[in-house]
Design a protein around this motif. Structure first.
Motif, short mmCIF file in Angstrom:
data_model
loop_
_atom_site.label_atom_id
_atom_site.label_comp_id
_atom_site.label_asym_id
_atom_site.label_seq_id
_atom_site.Cartn_x
_atom_site.Cartn_y
_atom_site.Cartn_z
N ASP A 118 -31.89 103.96 -40.63
CA ASP A 118 -30.47 103.57 -40.59
C ASP A 118 -29.68 104.48 -39.66
N ALA A 119 -28.43 104.10 -39.42
CA ALA A 119 -27.58 104.81 -38.46
C ALA A 119 -27.31 106.25 -38.88
N ALA A 120 -27.11 106.48 -40.17
CA ALA A 120 -26.83 107.84 -40.65
C ALA A 120 -28.03 108.75 -40.38
N SER A 121 -29.23 108.21 -40.62
CA SER A 121 -30.44 109.01 -40.38
C SER A 121 -30.62 109.29 -38.90
N ILE A 122 -30.26 108.30 -38.08
CA ILE A 122 -30.35 108.52 -36.63
C ILE A 122 -29.44 109.67 -36.22
N ASN A 123 -28.26 109.72 -36.79
CA ASN A 123 -27.34 110.82 -36.48
C ASN A 123 -27.93 112.17 -36.87
N ASP A 124 -28.61 112.20 -38.03
CA ASP A 124 -29.26 113.44 -38.46
C ASP A 124 -30.34 113.85 -37.45
N LEU A 125 -31.09 112.86 -36.97
CA LEU A 125 -32.15 113.16 -36.01
C LEU A 125 -31.57 113.62 -34.68
N ARG A 126 -30.46 113.02 -34.29
CA ARG A 126 -29.82 113.45 -33.03
C ARG A 126 -29.37 114.91 -33.14
N PRO A 184 -42.33 116.59 -21.62
CA PRO A 184 -43.49 117.30 -22.19
C PRO A 184 -43.73 117.08 -23.67
N ILE A 185 -42.74 116.64 -24.44
CA ILE A 185 -42.90 116.52 -25.89
C ILE A 185 -42.57 115.09 -26.31
N GLU A 186 -43.45 114.51 -27.11
CA GLU A 186 -43.21 113.16 -27.61
C GLU A 186 -43.48 113.14 -29.11
N ALA A 187 -42.52 112.61 -29.87
CA ALA A 187 -42.66 112.54 -31.33
C ALA A 187 -42.44 111.10 -31.78
N MET A 188 -43.17 110.69 -32.80
CA MET A 188 -43.03 109.33 -33.32
C MET A 188 -42.90 109.36 -34.84
N LEU A 189 -41.85 108.70 -35.33
CA LEU A 189 -41.64 108.56 -36.77
C LEU A 189 -42.29 107.27 -37.22
N VAL A 190 -43.31 107.37 -38.05
CA VAL A 190 -44.06 106.20 -38.51
C VAL A 190 -43.46 105.63 -39.79
N SER A 191 -42.97 106.50 -40.67
CA SER A 191 -42.41 106.07 -41.95
C SER A 191 -40.90 106.30 -41.96
N TRP A 246 -34.70 108.09 -26.45
CA TRP A 246 -34.88 107.43 -27.74
C TRP A 246 -35.51 106.07 -27.53
N VAL A 247 -36.59 105.80 -28.26
CA VAL A 247 -37.31 104.53 -28.13
C VAL A 247 -37.52 103.95 -29.52
N SER A 248 -37.17 102.67 -29.70
CA SER A 248 -37.42 101.99 -30.97
C SER A 248 -38.83 101.42 -30.97
N VAL A 249 -39.58 101.68 -32.02
CA VAL A 249 -40.96 101.21 -32.10
C VAL A 249 -41.02 100.01 -33.02
N SER A 250 -40.62 98.83 -32.53
CA SER A 250 -40.59 97.63 -33.35
C SER A 250 -41.97 97.14 -33.74
N ALA A 251 -42.97 97.55 -32.95
CA ALA A 251 -44.33 97.08 -33.24
C ALA A 251 -44.99 97.81 -34.39
N VAL A 298 -38.43 110.49 -28.28
CA VAL A 298 -38.53 110.19 -29.71
C VAL A 298 -38.75 108.70 -29.88
N ARG A 299 -39.84 108.36 -30.53
CA ARG A 299 -40.12 106.96 -30.87
C ARG A 299 -39.81 106.81 -32.36
N CYS A 300 -38.83 106.00 -32.64
CA CYS A 300 -38.29 105.97 -34.00
C CYS A 300 -38.57 104.63 -34.68
N HIS A 301 -38.91 104.69 -35.94
CA HIS A 301 -39.15 103.48 -36.73
C HIS A 301 -37.89 102.62 -36.76
N PRO A 302 -37.99 101.30 -36.54
CA PRO A 302 -36.80 100.44 -36.46
C PRO A 302 -36.01 100.34 -37.75
N ALA A 303 -36.62 100.71 -38.87
CA ALA A 303 -35.92 100.59 -40.15
C ALA A 303 -35.04 101.80 -40.46
#
Length: 493
Positions: free
Chosen positions: A467-475, A429-436, A486-491, A460-465
């Motif tokens: 880093d791992a530490a930030s991913i841990n914070d988001l988790r 039901p919820i989808e979020a995308m980090l653009v920056s 978790w989905v990487s948005v390389s495009a 969660v669609r996450c910007h590919p740039a």
């Protein structure tokens, strides 16, 4: 002289045939300047009356020039201040000679202050510029009122009077008469065709407006309009076609957009209207609408489905306007500022609303804004809310309001930073995308706030740039959800 006159009349006929009527009028005026026959003046008068009734609101170089000359002609001779009269006379010298100026110039000759030497000199210059034919009787009266010491101005006036008295009218030759007769006939035939078009529109438009979803009604109307050459018929048929000719559609809109918008009134931004199946479906309100008492929406509004308020200031009057039966088809409103959303009443048909700004931020200075979401819950059919330039706290405020249980979709966007979409009925039901990638902290607050809409599932669609530490914070921020994808948005880059 005859060859030039014939050329102007031929150019007028060619422009009229191409339906470039303002250009045709300009050629007729050129013909009058070449040969000042009374027949040309009469035709020009009838032609301009036609343009005023059928081309209202159209712009362009020729139309603007005609309107400017007409407005100046109407202003000449009005009971204005002497300086205003002199300014009008000076302005006339920058215009091409035009017979419409003559009645106003003769009216100036009858004004009480007309015998002032400077004013007489300006009037004489204007009459010489326009040229005969003109009635010399008002000028004779002005001459008799002049003081003896104004001999220089009187001499100029005497010369102009002699121009008018001695002028001998030119007659059109046989070819010019033939060309002018053809123009009269072309104008008559087109007027007859337009009269039939009006009859067809009067017969079918009420049916279209009463049944805006019925394509059959539109297509029957289009067929009848096509028989008379009305471009609206072609436009309707093209837009209703399974494979529309977009190039031709754009060409028709470029020529006729303003006239097809006109039934909606003057309080919309011309050129911003979107058409579907031959009729307006989306409009943008003009900034001036904020200071207007909007006129009652006519039947043409019955096909409109979307109104972009472009951050126009709202009022109670606008709310009453929106409740009109002709706006029963409006299902979406865009760019409505938060403060004015509270004053919109309860539009019965609106199911999708776009708010402009952050409730959480703006409510700090305007506490009354805090109940916006609860007020929106009173709208009978609102099911999709979009918040542009939002904040994570807006998500919390909406989730805790009575509106949350009514919504089928909720979107919050911070442009260039992140987006959030809530669809309670979806499997996730919820989808979020980090653009920056630089907005991880803000995004984490957004994910935590999203728990207010339930913890069943999150994508969660996450910007590919990132880093791992930030991913841990988001988790950590998403740890309250039962299921997280978790989905990487390389495009994105």
């Amino acid at each position: 002289m005859n060859e030039a006159l014939h050329s102007y009349l031929e150019r007028a006929a060619e422009s009229f045939e191409r339906k470039e009527e303002e250009e045709a009028f300009g050629a007729v005026m050129d013909a009058w300047r070449e040969c000042r026959a009374s027949e040309l003046v009469l035709f020009a008068q009838q032609f301009e009356a036609r343009l005023d009734s059928t081309h209202a609101g159209r712009e362009g170089e020729y139309a603007q020039a005609r309107h400017a000359a007409r407005d100046l002609a109407r202003g000449l001779g009005a009971q204005g201040q002497p300086r205003e009269v002199e300014a009008q006379l000076d302005a006339l010298l920058d215009c091409l000679p035009d017979p419409r100026f003559i009645p106003g110039l003769l009216a100036i000759a009858s004004l009480p202050s007309a015998e002032e030497p400077q004013r007489v000199s300006r009037l004489c210059a204007a009459l010489r510029h326009v040229g005969p034919p003109f009635d010399v009787e008002p000028l004779d009266g002005l001459y008799e009122r002049m003081r003896p010491e104004s001999w220089a101005s009187a001499a100029r006036l005497s010369f102009v009077i002699s121009l008018g008295r001695d002028w001998v009218p030119r007659e059109l030759d046989a070819k010019a008469r033939e060309l002018l007769a053809a123009l009269w006939e072309a104008m008559r035939v087109r007027a007859d065709k337009e009269s039939r078009n009006v009859s067809i529109r009067e017969q079918w438009l009420p049916r279209v407006y009463a049944n805006p979803e019925d394509d059959d009604v539109r297509l029957v109307m289009a067929d009848q309009l096509l028989e008379t050459g009305d471009p609206l018929g072609e436009f309707i048929a093209l837009q209703c076609s399974p494979i529309p000719d977009e190039k031709r559609i754009d060409a028709l809109l470029a020529t006729h957009l303003r006239s097809w918008e006109m039934p909606l009134g003057d309080h919309i931004d011309s050129g911003a209207t979107r058409f579907e199946r031959g009729f307006p479906v989306a409009v943008r309100m003009a900034r001036e609408a904020a200071s207007l008492i909007l006129p009652e929406p006519g039947p043409a509004w019955s096909t409109v489905r979307e109104i972009d308020w472009a951050a126009v200031a709202w009022s109670v009057v606008h709310a009453q306007w929106l409740a009109h039966p002709h706006l029963r088809g409006v299902t979406r409103m865009r760019r409505v500022e938060l403060y004015w959303a509270r004053l919109m009443g309860q539009p019965p048909s609106v199911s999708r609303l776009e708010l402009w700004g952050s409730v959480a931020i703006e409510a700090v200075g305007t506490p009354a804004l805090g109940d916006v979401f609860d007020r929106l819950a009173l709208w009978p059919n609102l099911s999709w809310l979009e918040v542009r330039a939002g904040h994570a706290s807006d998500v919390s405020l909406c989730a805790s309001s009575t509106l949350a249980t009514k919504l089928e979709r909720f979107d919050v966007t911070l442009p260039g930073v992140w987006t959030l979409t809530v669809r309670p009925g979806d499997e996730v039901p919820i989808e979020a995308m980090l653009v920056s990638a630089r907005a991880v902290e803000s995004f984490a607050r957004l994910l935590s706030a999203a728990e207010g809409f339930g913890t069943r599932g999150l994508r969660v669609r996450c910007h590919p740039a990132v880093d791992a530490a930030s991913i841990n914070d988001l988790r950590w921020a998403t740890s309250g959800f039962s299921h997280v994808e978790w989905v990487s948005v390389s495009a994105l880059l």
